[in-house]
Design a protein around this motif. Structure first.
Motif, PDB file in Angstrom:
ATOM      1  N   LEU A  21      -7.131  -0.773  -6.393  1.00  0.00           N
ATOM      2  CA  LEU A  21      -6.735  -2.054  -6.511  1.00  0.00           C
ATOM      3  C   LEU A  21      -6.278  -2.721  -5.188  1.00  0.00           C
ATOM      4  O   LEU A  21      -6.592  -3.883  -5.130  1.00  0.00           O
ATOM      5  N   PHE A  22      -5.900  -2.027  -4.166  1.00  0.00           N
ATOM      6  CA  PHE A  22      -5.929  -2.498  -2.923  1.00  0.00           C
ATOM      7  C   PHE A  22      -7.131  -3.056  -2.293  1.00  0.00           C
ATOM      8  O   PHE A  22      -7.340  -4.432  -1.897  1.00  0.00           O
ATOM      9  N   LEU A  57       0.736  -1.346  -0.062  1.00  0.00           N
ATOM     10  CA  LEU A  57      -0.170  -0.072   0.016  1.00  0.00           C
ATOM     11  C   LEU A  57       0.918   1.217   0.141  1.00  0.00           C
ATOM     12  O   LEU A  57       0.581   2.362  -0.740  1.00  0.00           O
ATOM     13  N   ARG A  87      -2.307   9.353  -8.406  1.00  0.00           N
ATOM     14  CA  ARG A  87      -3.602   8.545  -8.821  1.00  0.00           C
ATOM     15  C   ARG A  87      -3.985   7.727  -7.447  1.00  0.00           C
ATOM     16  O   ARG A  87      -4.032   6.664  -7.329  1.00  0.00           O
ATOM     17  N   PRO A  88      -4.271   8.367  -6.227  1.00  0.00           N
ATOM     18  CA  PRO A  88      -4.644   7.650  -5.085  1.00  0.00           C
ATOM     19  C   PRO A  88      -5.854   6.881  -5.247  1.00  0.00           C
ATOM     20  O   PRO A  88      -5.922   5.717  -4.435  1.00  0.00           O
ATOM     21  N   VAL A 115      -5.023   3.521  -6.635  1.00  0.00           N
ATOM     22  CA  VAL A 115      -4.216   2.722  -5.470  1.00  0.00           C
ATOM     23  C   VAL A 115      -5.085   2.042  -4.620  1.00  0.00           C
ATOM     24  O   VAL A 115      -5.003   0.775  -4.199  1.00  0.00           O
ATOM     25  N   VAL A 116      -6.023   2.890  -3.948  1.00  0.00           N
ATOM     26  CA  VAL A 116      -7.213   2.392  -3.092  1.00  0.00           C
ATOM     27  C   VAL A 116      -7.939   1.189  -3.931  1.00  0.00           C
ATOM     28  O   VAL A 116      -8.310   0.410  -3.123  1.00  0.00           O
ATOM     29  N   TYR A 130       4.621   5.609  -5.688  1.00  0.00           N
ATOM     30  CA  TYR A 130       4.830   5.672  -6.965  1.00  0.00           C
ATOM     31  C   TYR A 130       3.730   6.211  -7.752  1.00  0.00           C
ATOM     32  O   TYR A 130       3.909   6.777  -8.964  1.00  0.00           O
ATOM     33  N   LEU A 131       2.440   6.148  -7.193  1.00  0.00           N
ATOM     34  CA  LEU A 131       1.177   6.506  -7.978  1.00  0.00           C
ATOM     35  C   LEU A 131       0.511   7.761  -7.064  1.00  0.00           C
ATOM     36  O   LEU A 131      -0.727   7.693  -6.946  1.00  0.00           O
ATOM     37  N   SER A 132       1.380   8.500  -6.589  1.00  0.00           N
ATOM     38  CA  SER A 132       0.914   9.655  -5.691  1.00  0.00           C
ATOM     39  C   SER A 132      -0.261  10.616  -6.454  1.00  0.00           C
ATOM     40  O   SER A 132      -1.180  11.100  -5.851  1.00  0.00           O
ATOM     41  N   GLY A 156       2.289   1.716  -3.305  1.00  0.00           N
ATOM     42  CA  GLY A 156       1.358   2.003  -4.163  1.00  0.00           C
ATOM     43  C   GLY A 156       1.236   3.763  -4.359  1.00  0.00           C
ATOM     44  O   GLY A 156       1.226   4.364  -5.079  1.00  0.00           O
ATOM     45  N   PHE A 157       1.003   4.433  -3.027  1.00  0.00           N
ATOM     46  CA  PHE A 157       0.893   5.993  -2.794  1.00  0.00           C
ATOM     47  C   PHE A 157       2.373   6.494  -3.310  1.00  0.00           C
ATOM     48  O   PHE A 157       2.222   7.645  -3.613  1.00  0.00           O
TER      49      PHE A 157
END
Length: 383
Positions: free
Chosen positions: A45-46, A28, A38-39, A42-43, A34-36, A31-32
């Motif tokens: 997919l998690f 998690l 596009r939060p 990330v959430v 490298y893809l800050s 993800g935040f």
């Protein structure tokens, strides 16, 4: 991918007590990281992986492929590894934040400096305009009494000549008249320069005969040239024709160059060459003044066209002058759409060239066809 791998390992090896679960938090955070920008992705997919894990548990439960007791050692190793990795990421991220903060502070300092410089420039421009306006007004006020001094000195000179009075009085009056004219020329230069800098000067475009203007320039400079035993050579075609520009300012620039050549040359040759360079894009007037005087060192040429700029203090003290002539001439030529160039060799003379459009309405061009026709003005030696 790391979240899926962690949940997949947890499902088959230990369930909620699996040594793979600590890496779910790492997934998690990465993800935040490298893809800050596009939060939501990330959430999404998690939680999609979590829902898959829960669905598999509700449907089939946790299979026990390895006994729980045998996974405890691996669990501690996994927790320690995850803790070390998270600490390293935290330190790295803290350093990045610190560097970013320093860069932001530095950028803010540069912005503040730029604002201060802009304000200082604006204040300097305002002060410069005020100075130019002041000089223009003062120069204009000085011309009135100077004209009176020159006029009365000329009247007295006529009286002295008519009455046949002593030569000493006549010489004194001639000095007064000469000094007044010299001071008037300096005041006029200051007035013109200040007008240009304060945007108060305007071009008066007229059609005139270029050959006639050349004859006027020659007639004016002959006494100055002869004063130090110099020879004046004029190279000028007879058919320069009619041109359209500001005759007064063009004549003033040419006279300034000729007077400089006469000032810095003794028992030498001063050559005035005037040509009309023709091209498809438009004709150009070229006035070249070449002398065999003291010349200018290459290191000093850059100072020639500055306001009040002279080659050096020794030249200034010996030959006099304020250093306004060339600066004013360059600005006048620039107003007419051209400029002045110079080539010189110390001890062997200089060559100044004025180039301005022959018509202010014609398109300016840099390609010109040269011709070398020579005619003979009255009372002037022609090469």
């Amino acid at each position: 991918m790391l979240a899926f791998t962690s949940l997949f390992g947890a499902y088959f090896y230990g369930g909620v007590s699996s040594p793979f679960l600590p890496w779910l938090i790492i997934a998690l955070l990465l993800g935040f990281f490298y893809l800050s920008e596009r939060p939501i992705l990330v959430v999404g997919l998690f939680f999609f992986n979590i829902l898959g894990f829960c669905a598999a548990y509700l449907g089939w439960g946790f299979p026990e492929l390895v006994p729980q007791q045998q996974l405890s050692t691996v669990g501690w190793i996994s927790i320690m590894s995850a803790t070390i990795y998270m600490a390293w990421m935290a330190i790295y991220y803290a350093n990045m934040i610190t560097m970013r903060s320093e860069l932001e502070r530095e950028a803010e300092r540069h912005r503040e400096t730029a604002v201060r410089l802009r304000q200082a420039k604006d204040m300097a421009d305002i002060a410069n305009r005020a100075k130019s306006i002041f000089l223009a007004k003062m120069s204009h006020e000085l011309r009135t009494p100077l004209n009176a001094v020159i006029g009365f000195s000329e009247i007295l000179l006529e009286d002295v000549g008519a009455e046949g009075k002593s030569a000493r009085k006549k010489a004194d009056l001639e000095r007064i008249n000469s000094a007044g004219k010299h001071l008037l020329s300096l005041v006029t230069d200051v007035l013109d320069l200040s007008k240009i800098e304060s945007n108060f000067i305007e071009l008066k475009i007229e059609e005139f005969d270029l050959n006639e203007m050349v004859r006027e320039v020659v007639a004016n400079v002959q006494p100055m040239v002869a004063e130090k035993g110099n020879k004046l050579v004029v190279k000028c075609p007879a058919n320069l024709g009619i041109v359209s520009t500001d005759p007064t300012k063009l004549r003033q620039a040419a006279l300034n160059l000729m007077s400089n050549a006469a000032k810095f040359t003794e028992h030498g040759t001063i050559t005035l060459s005037v040509q009309r360079r023709r091209s498809q894009g438009g004709d150009w007037i070229e006035i070249q003044v070449q002398d065999s005087g003291i010349g200018i060192a290459q290191s000093d040429i850059g100072r020639l066209f500055r306001n009040f700029g002279q080659v050096n203090s020794a030249t200034s003290s010996k030959y006099g002058g304020t250093g306004l002539g060339l600066a004013l001439s360059q600005k006048l030529c620039a107003l007419m759409g051209g400029g002045i160039s110079v080539t010189s060799e110390f001890g062997r003379g200089s060559c100044f060239t004025i180039r301005v459009p022959a018509s202010m309405s014609e398109q300016r061009s840099t390609n010109h066809d040269y011709f070398n026709t020579v005619s003979q003005p009255a009372n002037v030696h022609v090469a």
